[in-house]
Structure formats: C-alpha cells, structure tokens
Design a protein around this motif. Structure first.
Motif, PDB file in Angstrom:
ATOM      1  N   ALA A 175       0.846  -1.193   0.000  1.00  0.00           N
ATOM      2  CA  ALA A 175       0.000   0.000   0.000  1.00  0.00           C
ATOM      3  C   ALA A 175       0.872   1.230   0.000  1.00  0.00           C
ATOM      4  O   ALA A 175       2.002   1.211   0.494  1.00  0.00           O
ATOM      5  CB  ALA A 175      -0.915   0.009   1.223  1.00  0.00           C
ATOM      6  N   THR A 176       0.332   2.301  -0.532  1.00  0.00           N
ATOM      7  CA  THR A 176       1.011   3.588  -0.436  1.00  0.00           C
ATOM      8  C   THR A 176       0.490   4.326   0.787  1.00  0.00           C
ATOM      9  O   THR A 176      -0.645   4.115   1.230  1.00  0.00           O
ATOM     10  CB  THR A 176       0.763   4.435  -1.688  1.00  0.00           C
ATOM     11  OG1 THR A 176      -0.647   4.545  -1.889  1.00  0.00           O
ATOM     12  CG2 THR A 176       1.384   3.793  -2.913  1.00  0.00           C
ATOM     13  N   GLY A 177       1.313   5.165   1.334  1.00  0.00           N
ATOM     14  CA  GLY A 177       0.876   5.960   2.464  1.00  0.00           C
ATOM     15  C   GLY A 177       0.743   5.149   3.741  1.00  0.00           C
ATOM     16  O   GLY A 177       1.565   4.282   4.027  1.00  0.00           O
ATOM     17  N   TYR A 178      -0.312   5.411   4.456  1.00  0.00           N
ATOM     18  CA  TYR A 178      -0.478   4.853   5.805  1.00  0.00           C
ATOM     19  C   TYR A 178      -1.840   4.186   5.939  1.00  0.00           C
ATOM     20  O   TYR A 178      -2.770   4.751   6.511  1.00  0.00           O
ATOM     21  CB  TYR A 178      -0.337   5.989   6.827  1.00  0.00           C
ATOM     22  CG  TYR A 178       0.915   6.791   6.604  1.00  0.00           C
ATOM     23  CD1 TYR A 178       0.897   7.991   5.881  1.00  0.00           C
ATOM     24  CD2 TYR A 178       2.139   6.336   7.083  1.00  0.00           C
ATOM     25  CE1 TYR A 178       2.053   8.713   5.654  1.00  0.00           C
ATOM     26  CE2 TYR A 178       3.295   7.057   6.863  1.00  0.00           C
ATOM     27  CZ  TYR A 178       3.253   8.244   6.138  1.00  0.00           C
ATOM     28  OH  TYR A 178       4.397   8.950   5.917  1.00  0.00           O
ATOM     29  N   PRO A 179      -1.947   2.971   5.427  1.00  0.00           N
ATOM     30  CA  PRO A 179      -3.263   2.301   5.490  1.00  0.00           C
ATOM     31  C   PRO A 179      -3.600   1.876   6.911  1.00  0.00           C
ATOM     32  O   PRO A 179      -2.710   1.699   7.754  1.00  0.00           O
ATOM     33  CB  PRO A 179      -3.057   1.069   4.608  1.00  0.00           C
ATOM     34  CG  PRO A 179      -1.595   0.770   4.723  1.00  0.00           C
ATOM     35  CD  PRO A 179      -0.922   2.110   4.812  1.00  0.00           C
ATOM     36  N   SER A 180      -4.874   1.691   7.164  1.00  0.00           N
ATOM     37  CA  SER A 180      -5.315   1.008   8.375  1.00  0.00           C
ATOM     38  C   SER A 180      -5.381  -0.480   8.071  1.00  0.00           C
ATOM     39  O   SER A 180      -5.649  -0.880   6.934  1.00  0.00           O
ATOM     40  CB  SER A 180      -6.692   1.518   8.795  1.00  0.00           C
ATOM     41  OG  SER A 180      -6.621   2.874   9.163  1.00  0.00           O
ATOM     42  N   LEU A 181      -5.151  -1.300   9.094  1.00  0.00           N
ATOM     43  CA  LEU A 181      -5.092  -2.753   8.910  1.00  0.00           C
ATOM     44  C   LEU A 181      -6.118  -3.435   9.800  1.00  0.00           C
ATOM     45  O   LEU A 181      -6.352  -2.990  10.938  1.00  0.00           O
ATOM     46  CB  LEU A 181      -3.687  -3.269   9.234  1.00  0.00           C
ATOM     47  CG  LEU A 181      -2.549  -2.636   8.438  1.00  0.00           C
ATOM     48  CD1 LEU A 181      -1.198  -3.166   8.927  1.00  0.00           C
ATOM     49  CD2 LEU A 181      -2.712  -2.917   6.954  1.00  0.00           C
ATOM     50  N   LYS A 186      -8.176  -4.328  14.852  1.00  0.00           N
ATOM     51  CA  LYS A 186      -7.652  -3.386  13.868  1.00  0.00           C
ATOM     52  C   LYS A 186      -6.488  -2.601  14.455  1.00  0.00           C
ATOM     53  O   LYS A 186      -6.294  -2.555  15.686  1.00  0.00           O
ATOM     54  CB  LYS A 186      -8.743  -2.430  13.411  1.00  0.00           C
ATOM     55  CG  LYS A 186      -9.193  -1.451  14.483  1.00  0.00           C
ATOM     56  CD  LYS A 186     -10.267  -0.500  13.950  1.00  0.00           C
ATOM     57  CE  LYS A 186     -10.656   0.521  15.022  1.00  0.00           C
ATOM     58  NZ  LYS A 186     -11.740   1.423  14.561  1.00  0.00           N
ATOM     59  N   ALA A 187      -5.705  -1.995  13.566  1.00  0.00           N
ATOM     60  CA  ALA A 187      -4.618  -1.089  13.972  1.00  0.00           C
ATOM     61  C   ALA A 187      -4.530   0.006  12.923  1.00  0.00           C
ATOM     62  O   ALA A 187      -4.652  -0.259  11.731  1.00  0.00           O
ATOM     63  CB  ALA A 187      -3.294  -1.835  14.076  1.00  0.00           C
ATOM     64  N   THR A 188      -4.349   1.226  13.368  1.00  0.00           N
ATOM     65  CA  THR A 188      -4.424   2.347  12.436  1.00  0.00           C
ATOM     66  C   THR A 188      -3.089   3.029  12.175  1.00  0.00           C
ATOM     67  O   THR A 188      -3.000   3.861  11.273  1.00  0.00           O
ATOM     68  CB  THR A 188      -5.420   3.400  12.947  1.00  0.00           C
ATOM     69  OG1 THR A 188      -4.987   3.833  14.243  1.00  0.00           O
ATOM     70  CG2 THR A 188      -6.815   2.823  13.044  1.00  0.00           C
ATOM     71  N   LYS A 189      -2.041   2.716  12.944  1.00  0.00           N
ATOM     72  CA  LYS A 189      -0.738   3.307  12.664  1.00  0.00           C
ATOM     73  C   LYS A 189       0.369   2.347  13.070  1.00  0.00           C
ATOM     74  O   LYS A 189       0.149   1.402  13.831  1.00  0.00           O
ATOM     75  CB  LYS A 189      -0.588   4.651  13.349  1.00  0.00           C
ATOM     76  CG  LYS A 189      -0.676   4.629  14.857  1.00  0.00           C
ATOM     77  CD  LYS A 189      -0.562   6.045  15.405  1.00  0.00           C
ATOM     78  CE  LYS A 189      -0.464   6.051  16.917  1.00  0.00           C
ATOM     79  NZ  LYS A 189      -1.690   5.563  17.574  1.00  0.00           N
ATOM     80  N   ALA A 190       1.560   2.648  12.559  1.00  0.00           N
ATOM     81  CA  ALA A 190       2.702   1.775  12.791  1.00  0.00           C
ATOM     82  C   ALA A 190       2.931   1.531  14.281  1.00  0.00           C
ATOM     83  O   ALA A 190       2.793   2.441  15.096  1.00  0.00           O
ATOM     84  CB  ALA A 190       3.948   2.372  12.150  1.00  0.00           C
ATOM     85  N   ASP A 191       3.241   0.271  14.597  1.00  0.00           N
ATOM     86  CA  ASP A 191       3.543  -0.212  15.952  1.00  0.00           C
ATOM     87  C   ASP A 191       2.311  -0.356  16.838  1.00  0.00           C
ATOM     88  O   ASP A 191       2.430  -0.812  17.977  1.00  0.00           O
ATOM     89  CB  ASP A 191       4.572   0.665  16.653  1.00  0.00           C
ATOM     90  CG  ASP A 191       5.890   0.709  15.903  1.00  0.00           C
ATOM     91  OD1 ASP A 191       6.523   1.780  15.865  1.00  0.00           O
ATOM     92  OD2 ASP A 191       6.270  -0.322  15.320  1.00  0.00           O
ATOM     93  N   ALA A 224      -2.490  -8.659  16.907  1.00  0.00           N
ATOM     94  CA  ALA A 224      -1.723  -8.419  15.685  1.00  0.00           C
ATOM     95  C   ALA A 224      -1.070  -7.058  15.817  1.00  0.00           C
ATOM     96  O   ALA A 224      -1.698  -6.110  16.312  1.00  0.00           O
ATOM     97  CB  ALA A 224      -2.617  -8.460  14.455  1.00  0.00           C
ATOM     98  N   THR A 225       0.187  -6.949  15.376  1.00  0.00           N
ATOM     99  CA  THR A 225       0.937  -5.706  15.482  1.00  0.00           C
ATOM    100  C   THR A 225       1.247  -5.166  14.098  1.00  0.00           C
ATOM    101  O   THR A 225       1.718  -5.900  13.222  1.00  0.00           O
ATOM    102  CB  THR A 225       2.248  -5.915  16.254  1.00  0.00           C
ATOM    103  OG1 THR A 225       1.943  -6.403  17.565  1.00  0.00           O
ATOM    104  CG2 THR A 225       3.013  -4.597  16.389  1.00  0.00           C
ATOM    105  N   TYR A 226       0.989  -3.891  13.901  1.00  0.00           N
ATOM    106  CA  TYR A 226       1.210  -3.186  12.634  1.00  0.00           C
ATOM    107  C   TYR A 226       2.711  -2.937  12.493  1.00  0.00           C
ATOM    108  O   TYR A 226       3.284  -2.100  13.189  1.00  0.00           O
ATOM    109  CB  TYR A 226       0.454  -1.865  12.708  1.00  0.00           C
ATOM    110  CG  TYR A 226       0.330  -1.036  11.458  1.00  0.00           C
ATOM    111  CD1 TYR A 226       1.386  -0.854  10.564  1.00  0.00           C
ATOM    112  CD2 TYR A 226      -0.852  -0.379  11.189  1.00  0.00           C
ATOM    113  CE1 TYR A 226       1.253  -0.066   9.456  1.00  0.00           C
ATOM    114  CE2 TYR A 226      -1.008   0.426  10.072  1.00  0.00           C
ATOM    115  CZ  TYR A 226       0.053   0.586   9.213  1.00  0.00           C
ATOM    116  OH  TYR A 226      -0.086   1.389   8.113  1.00  0.00           O
TER     117      TYR A 226
END
Lengths: 113, 113
Positions: free
Chosen positions: A27-33, A49-54, A64-66
């Motif tokens: 993905a480009t940018g900063y997707p939510s997972l 869900k996780a919305t930003k890195a770490d 689950a960890t981003y």
C-alpha cells in the motif's frame, strides 16, 4: 494498487495450540489494517484493527501488530479453542484510495478437541 | 438493533433471469458496498457507493447493476449478462473516510440452476 497477501490454508490445530496466520500488505501511504473473522454461513465480523505503525490490535485473545518496516500484520493467539474455528481475513483500508478496503483470500482454521 | 439486513438468504435462479438482492442498513452510514465471495478467492468488490445517488464500479462490476436512491438501501441486480453468478454475496456499510470498520450483512447465496 493496494493488495493483501495472507497465508494459505487450511490450518488445522489441536485445542490450546499456538496460532499464527501471516499477512503482508502492499500500500502507499499509511493504510489502516484489519483482521475479520467469518463463521460458517455468516457475514464477516471485525476481529481487531490497527491504524498506525507499531499499534497492536487485540480482541478475544487474538493479537496483531502493525509492522511498517516489514509491511506485515500477522495474527496470533496463544491458545486456540474449538470455537475459534472460522475463516480469517486480513484487510487494509486505503489511505489515499477513498474508502476502499482490500481483502486477502482468507485462511480457514479448524481447531480439533 | 442496528445492523445490515440482506435478503433473501438463499436464492435460486434459472439461466437468463435477472435477480435483485436486497441490502438495508439502519446504521446511518453513508457508504455501502457489495462484495462477491468465491471459494479460495476471498472478497471481490462489485460496486460501492459513498453517498446517495452516486456509486462506482469495483473490480468485477460487469454483469451487475446497483442503485442508491435512499441512504438505507443499496440493492444489487445480477443480470443475465453475468457469466458465472453462482456465489455468496455480501453487503457492507461504513462511515466514509473513517479508520473504522466495515459492517457486514449475513450474506445471500445465489445459485443458478
């Protein structure tokens, strides 16, 4: 474009075993997972869900960890139960693609007593 | 209770017939989606709508049509032009541009005889 690749199944585990289902994304940018779960004959439900890195998402013993450096969002559970038998989908929500969601192909999990 | 209602749950169709799948939501969500689910292929986006009277094609729109005349409703018509319509169809909704989740209905299983 955005895409998700997840571990192929089916996965069969004994009750109380450790579970890992791998998921990587493009993905480009900063997707939510997201991780969604589908029980037989039903629609999908959000598991975590996780919305930003770490960020670490967690629910019902699943985690689950981003990981932006490895573009991964692996699902884990320390001790699975028979009731966890379902199909698990990894998904991203595009950061710059409007509100579109992209799903992996799903991983079927069967837990035997 | 708030949620998404899909009907019918099971539908049988003869070749050459159009069928319409209903999707109604009372979550006050602006965005609605239709996905098709086939074994081993995960979820594929058919159409989505981010606002009333507007909708966009997804990855596999050929042979399908939709309308969005009301916020609550997003019916999907499977036309005779769809070459392989037998599948499980899922409707979902979300709040646009929110790092939130998709809410799914329980699905409609269409079988072409």
């Amino acid at each position: 474009g955005d895409s998700v690749t997840q571990m192929e199944g089916p996965v069969t585990l004994s009750e109380e075993a450790f579970l890992t289902i791998n998921c990587t994304y493009t993905a480009t940018g900063y997707p939510s997972l997201f991780w969604y779960v589908q029980y037989p004959g039903e629609g999908l439900q959000l598991l975590l869900k996780a919305t930003k890195a770490d960020d670490k998402g967690s629910n019902k013993g699943f985690e689950a960890t981003y990981r932006k450096e490895t573009t991964s969002f692996h699902l884990e559970k320390g001790s699975v139960q028979v009731s966890d038998s379902a199909v698990y989908f990894c998904a991203t929500q595009g950061w710059n693609t409007g509100n579109q969601f992209y799903f992996g192909t799903g991983t079927s999990l069967t837990v035997i007593p | 209770d708030g949620g998404i209602t899909q009907s019918p749950k099971y539908l049988f169709r003869k070749e050459g017939q159009n069928v319409t799948l209903s999707c109604e939501q009372n979550l006050n969500h602006d965005a609605m989606y239709w996905y098709r689910q086939d074994p081993g292929q995960g979820l594929r986006l058919i159409y989505y709508s981010q606002i009333v009277n507007d909708f966009q094609k997804g990855d596999i729109a050929e042979g399908y049509s939709v309308s969005r005349e009301k916020k609550e409703s997003f019916p999907l018509t499977v036309t005779s032009a769809q070459k392989n319509p037998t599948a499980f169809y899922l409707c979902a909704s979300s709040i646009p541009r929110n790092t939130g989740e998709l809410f799914f209905g329980e699905g409609s299983r269409l079988t072409v005889l």
